[in-house]
Design an enzyme around this catalytic site. Structure first.
Site, PDB file in Angstrom:
ATOM      1  N   LYS A  80       0.851  -1.199   0.000  1.00 26.67           N
ATOM      2  CA  LYS A  80       0.000   0.000   0.000  1.00 26.67           C
ATOM      3  C   LYS A  80       0.883   1.245   0.000  1.00 26.67           C
ATOM      4  CE  LYS A  80      -3.942   1.937   2.620  1.00 26.67           C
ATOM      5  NZ  LYS A  80      -4.732   1.779   3.859  1.00 26.67           N
ATOM      6  N   SER A 155      -9.632   1.993   2.901  1.00 26.68           N
ATOM      7  CA  SER A 155      -8.810   2.751   1.989  1.00 26.68           C
ATOM      8  C   SER A 155      -7.841   1.880   1.183  1.00 26.68           C
ATOM      9  CB  SER A 155      -8.000   3.802   2.757  1.00 26.68           C
ATOM     10  OG  SER A 155      -7.118   3.186   3.675  1.00 26.68           O
ATOM     11  N   SER A 179      -9.522  -0.341   7.155  1.00 27.32           N
ATOM     12  CA  SER A 179      -8.992  -0.285   5.787  1.00 27.32           C
ATOM     13  C   SER A 179      -8.251  -1.515   5.291  1.00 27.32           C
ATOM     14  CB  SER A 179      -8.087   0.933   5.629  1.00 27.32           C
ATOM     15  OG  SER A 179      -8.882   2.073   5.547  1.00 27.32           O
TER      16      SER A 179
HETATM   17  N1  GLN Z   1     -12.840   4.240   6.297  1.00 27.43           N
HETATM   18  C1  GLN Z   1     -12.276   4.732   7.518  1.00 27.43           C
HETATM   19  C2  GLN Z   1     -11.942   6.186   7.348  1.00 27.43           C
HETATM   20  O1  GLN Z   1     -12.267   6.723   6.359  1.00 27.43           O
HETATM   21  C3  GLN Z   1     -11.078   3.916   7.900  1.00 27.43           C
HETATM   22  C4  GLN Z   1      -9.879   4.229   7.109  1.00 27.43           C
HETATM   23  C5  GLN Z   1      -8.680   3.388   7.488  1.00 27.43           C
HETATM   24  O2  GLN Z   1      -8.771   2.375   8.177  1.00 27.43           O
HETATM   25  N2  GLN Z   1      -7.517   3.879   7.089  1.00 27.43           N
HETATM   26  O3  GLN Z   1     -11.365   6.799   8.171  1.00 27.43           O
END
Ligand code: GLN
Length: 491
Positions: A80, A155, A179
């Site tokens: 990532k 994400s 994410s």
């Molecule tokens: N979807 C969540 C957010 O927007 C979690 C994102 C993540 O785990 N990086 O913050």
């Protein structure tokens, strides 16, 4: 001839170690696959062809020289784009870091290299890991290999899609609110969030430092465990890293694969079985709970009354920390600089740079966080959210006095169409309804494919006590041994 891209990481490693194939051949097969499908999937922001082939050659040379190879030597991995990679572009899905080549490797990447894995490149993500669909990437959305018109989660949608599209057998994600797990669930792959502090944050571009946790993504539970073992463990360069060895996640995955859960007590979270989830998701979940019971697990219901406040608490804590962390992107130190024409003040250049470099969701979070931390509102918002965090931790502590692990669906809904939720931030935030409590508590949790709803993957989440990561692997591998793995339609 075997299609090398269809093998599990464990199989690839065995084949390379025995000389049945070379790391170069395996790497080339994956690079070819990326070239064939990634214009449609957009899982990768950067493919490091030269670096990957050089790393693969080094593994092959070591094998020929009779050196002992690590358990994942020669296995390709997609990383990532939130982790720094020396000399290799790291954008965090943002324009503000476009073209930045970090001068150092994150601890995770160092460990991946030391283990002989082959880094294929960097994967797409929501900008600064804020989002649940990868649609907030500044470099265009990633498409779900199960249905290219749908989101791959976020994400870390790039990492999950790369696995489902057979572009890589292993990937790295980061989980602040879900994410790793949510993309795993909607792409039919496995994603594990280790115990907070069980994997190093050194070189992980910070979003919300008290929650950010890098972790493994794979197509099988054993592969995720093998990767977890390689990347986990104490790192003196991260002050929140836990000075203890990695729990025996590989042993636990192997034990689970025998399909026997006798003596294991699992708690279904009452608050996550009612409204909020699609009927098809709940149906697949219920069937899996029955399957777990057939393997010998004792299933009980456990109430976690404060879990319903996790989402609002998270959306104060995470933006607050992000507003502070992202202050460093000022046009002076890294990446983009806008408006520096010699006539403007430093403040004007900073402001123009941030205006041009950050996307709308990142700006929204910075503004929410700055507001929540401002002196007049600190106690009312940030302070309250921290108290809620304590109550959620108490829910977990009391649950784990009753059961070995908690289970729930990973996400309330299957992969939704691209564009369906971008106009309403709250609808996007709901994707993490079931994953966020674990981040606030700090324990480990894994998402494992458990079935399909309307032909799209559904994930089951297993949450365990802090530093009991092995427990979730055992349950996940047991479930996998009975429901199997899930293959998307051919691309
Ligand atoms: N979807 C969540 C957010 O927007 C979690 C994102 C993540 O785990 N990086 O913050």
């Amino acid at each position: 001839m075997t299609d090398l891209t269809r093998l599990t990481a464990a199989e690839v490693a065995d084949l390379v170690a025995s000389g049945g194939t070379s790391a170069v051949e395996v790497t080339q097969a994956h690079l070819d696959r990326i070239a064939a499908v990634d214009d449609r999937v957009n899982a990768f922001l950067h493919v490091d062809t030269e670096g990957a082939l050089a790393a693969a050659r080094a593994v092959d040379e070591r094998r020929v020289a009779g050196e002992e190879l690590g358990p994942l030597a020669g296995v390709p991995v997609a990383v990532k784009d939130v982790l720094t990679t020396k000399g290799v572009p790291t954008t965090v899905g943002s324009k503000i870091l476009e073209g930045w080549r970090p001068p150092y490797d994150s601890t995770l990447v160092q460990r991946l290299r030391a283990a002989g894995t082959v880094m294929l490149g960097k994967t797409n993500m929501d900008e600064f890991a804020m989002g649940s669909s990868t649609e907030y990437s500044a470099y265009g959305p990633t498409h779900n290999p199960w249905d290219l018109s749908r989101i791959p989660g976020g994400s870390g949608g790039g990492s999950a899609a790369a696995l489902a599209a057979y572009e890589a057998p292993l990937a790295i994600g980061s989980d602040t609110g879900g994410s790793i797990r949510q993309p795993g669930a909607v792409t039919g792959t496995v994603g594990a969030k280790p115990t907070y502090g069980g994997t190093s944050r050194y070189g992980l571009v910070a979003f919300s430092s008290s929650l950010d946790t890098p972790g493994p993504c794979a197509r099988t539970v054993l592969d995720a465990a093998l990767l977890h073992q390689v990347i986990g463990g104490h790192d003196p360069r991260d002050s929140t890293s836990i000075p203890q060895p990695v729990p025996d996640v590989v042993g636990a995955a192997k034990l689970g694969a025998t399909g026997d859960l006798t003596g294991v007590k699992l708690g279904v979270v009452t608050e996550f079985t009612g409204e909020g989830a699609e009927p098809g998701v709940m149906a697949a979940f219920r069937e899996s709970v029955e399957a777990l019971a057939k393997l010998g697990a004792e299933i009980v219901e456990v109430s976690c009354p404060h879990f319903k406040y996790a989402l609002p608490a998270y959306y104060l804590i995470a933006p607050s920390e992000c507003s502070s962390n992202l202050a460093r992107f000022d046009g002076v130190r890294f990446g983009l600089r806008t408006g520096d024409d010699g006539n403007r003040s430093l403040e004007e250049v900073m402001s123009l740079t941030r205006e041009a470099g950050f996307g709308p969701e990142v700006k929204r979070r910075i503004m929410i966080g700055t507001y929540a931390l401002s002196s007049g509102y600190y106690d009312a918002y940030y302070g309250q959210a921290q108290k809620v965090r304590t109550l959620i931790t108490r829910d977990f502590t009391s649950a784990f006095e009753q059961v070995d692990a908690l289970i729930s669906p990973t996400t309330p809904f299957v992969a939704f169409p691209i564009g369906a939720r971008t106009s309403d931030p709250y609808q996007m935030y709901l994707a993490d309804l079931f994953t966020i409590p674990t981040n606030l508590y700090g324990g480990p949790a894994i998402s494992v494919p458990c079935g399909l709803s309307d032909g799209l993957p559904v994930g089951l989440q297993i949450m365990a006590p802090t530093m009991a990561d092995d427990r979730m692997y055992r349950v996940a591998a047991a479930l996998e041994s009975t429901v199997g793995t899930f293959t998307p339609p051919a691309l």
